[in-house]
Write an enzyme that holds these catalytic residues in place. Structure first.
Site, short mmCIF file in Angstrom:
data_model
loop_
_atom_site.label_atom_id
_atom_site.label_comp_id
_atom_site.label_asym_id
_atom_site.label_seq_id
_atom_site.Cartn_x
_atom_site.Cartn_y
_atom_site.Cartn_z
N THR A 9 0.81 -1.22 0.00
CA THR A 9 0.00 0.00 0.00
C THR A 9 0.84 1.27 0.00
O THR A 9 0.47 2.27 -0.61
CB THR A 9 -0.92 0.00 1.25
OG1 THR A 9 -1.83 -1.08 1.12
CG2 THR A 9 -1.71 1.29 1.38
N THR A 85 1.62 -4.83 4.14
CA THR A 85 1.44 -5.25 5.53
C THR A 85 0.82 -6.65 5.66
O THR A 85 1.02 -7.32 6.67
CB THR A 85 0.54 -4.26 6.29
OG1 THR A 85 -0.71 -4.15 5.61
CG2 THR A 85 1.19 -2.89 6.39
N GLN A 274 -4.54 -20.90 19.05
CA GLN A 274 -5.35 -19.87 18.41
C GLN A 274 -5.37 -18.58 19.24
O GLN A 274 -5.77 -17.54 18.75
CB GLN A 274 -6.79 -20.37 18.20
CG GLN A 274 -6.88 -21.49 17.18
CD GLN A 274 -8.29 -22.01 16.98
OE1 GLN A 274 -9.27 -21.32 17.29
NE2 GLN A 274 -8.40 -23.22 16.47
N1 ASP Z 1 -2.72 -5.52 0.40
C1 ASP Z 1 -1.62 -4.67 0.83
C2 ASP Z 1 -0.36 -5.51 0.85
O1 ASP Z 1 -0.17 -6.27 1.73
C3 ASP Z 1 -1.90 -4.11 2.16
C4 ASP Z 1 -0.84 -3.19 2.70
O2 ASP Z 1 0.21 -2.99 2.17
O3 ASP Z 1 -1.08 -2.66 3.79
O4 ASP Z 1 0.43 -5.40 -0.05
#
Ligand code: ASP
Length: 348
Positions: A9, A85, A274
């Site tokens: 992102t 992320t 878990q």
């Molecule tokens: N979908 C994105 C990724 O993991 C989410 C992010 O970067 O926060 O590349």
């Protein structure tokens, strides 16, 4: 300092037609952080040919990141990896196992909002990560010679980190290990929690992973067909069993029989909880004890991300199932807390 851009992102823009976030190139990202020029750190950059959403990461990409670090190891004092992320905790765990004797910082970071967005969390994450990667102790050695995840004021050991929020800027936590640093007005390092390697040994990279593994997450009502189908996957070599509480599972005979048969076929079954915090101690309850008897090994306080990547790593290194089972509670890079090894206990 070498900045490695893999995607995520942080470098994305919104597609005007679909509204979805799509990865953009590095120049775009850098143009939004003119502050980098003010840092007293020389930053070189490199990027994946095609930046990716981290949902598309696989072991080949982990090797690509490790390869960049290994090839540039002597030329840079530290590395910052910009990464999505979603699977950052998996990649950080994998890299921590791959980079044996690491004595330089490898800091993973990303963001919840693209760097071009006004309220982005990406700038702070990027700038603080660079500062941390460049930080030295009084003797001139890197302050944090580990694979870490930095996210919104917290520095975590990478293989202890977990993405816990799809919404909050403070998206990551390290449920079973203290933060390595807190970032406020000052950066305050938790020196006694940071691992310091033997600097005489030299980096020893590893590049092999085995993907013949899977998760088996228990839930009340899981059917024999489901368990059987998962454990019968062709060539399956390892399973991360996500059990309840301190490592408990149902004691129904059909379930234990499936487990016993899978173990007899040479499949390593690693028990993780878990629960987000705490650890697997199968000997506490009968429901856990029966798993020990069936040949399940403890994953202690490993996160699910650290457990599955460790399983892939150990199997990729060519260990036998018995060796993999014994090694699950032996830390490679501080991913698991020392416990009385249930894995080495004689069968009852
Ligand atoms: N979908 C994105 C990724 O993991 C989410 C992010 O970067 O926060 O590349």
């Amino acid at each position: 300092m070498l900045l490695i851009y893999t995607g995520g992102t942080i470098g994305m823009v919104q597609n005007p037609k679909t509204g979805a976030h799509e990865p953009l190139n590095f120049e775009h990202l850098m143009s939004h952080v003119p502050e980098l020029a003010e840092l007293k750190v020389a930053v070189s950059t490199t990027q994946f040919c095609k930046p990716i959403d981290s949902s598309n990461m696989n072991p080949q990409h982990w090797c690509d990141i490790a390869r960049i670090i290994v090839d540039n190891y002597d030329s840079y004092e530290g590395f910052v990896v910009l990464h999505g992320t979603d699977t950052m905790a998996y990649t950080a765990s994998a890299l921590s196992y791959m980079l044996e004797n690491l004595d330089k910082p490898v800091i993973f970071t990303g963001s919840q909002l693209p760097i071009g967005v006004l309220r982005t969390d990406g700038k702070e994450n990027l700038i603080s990560s660079i500062e941390i990667a460049a930080a030295r102790d009084r003797a001139g050695f890197p302050m944090v010679p580990e694979v870490c995840v930095y996210f919104q004021t917290y520095l975590f050991r990478g293989n202890r980190s977990k993405k816990l929020s799809a919404e909050e800027f403070k998206a990551f936590r390290s449920p079973n290990y203290p933060q390595l640093a807190n970032i406020g007005v000052h950066i305050s390092y938790a020196h006694h929690h940071i691992h310091h390697p033997d600097r005489t040994l030299g980096l020893r990279p590893h590049f092999d992973f085995c993907s013949d593994v899977t998760f088996l997450k228990l839930f009340p009502g899981i059917t024999p067909q489901t368990v059987h189908a998962i454990l019968s996957i062709p060539n399956l070599k390892g399973v991360v069993l996500e059990s309840y509480g301190a490592g408990n599972a149902m004691t129904e005979e059909w379930f234990l029989q499936e487990i016993r048969e899978a173990v007899a076929r040479g499949i390593v079954i690693v028990n993780v909880s878990q629960c987000a915090t705490g650890m697997v101690e199968m000997s506490i309850y009968d429901t856990g004890n029966q798993l020990i008897e069936a040949g399940v090994v403890s994953g202690g306080d490993l996160t699910a991300e650290a457990a599955v990547t460790k399983l892939m790593f150990l199997l990729g290194e060519g260990h036998t199932p018995k060796q993999v089972g014994d090694l699950m509670l032996v830390p490679i890079a501080g991913e698991v807390s020392p416990t009385q090894s249930e894995n080495l206990k004689p069968r009852l």
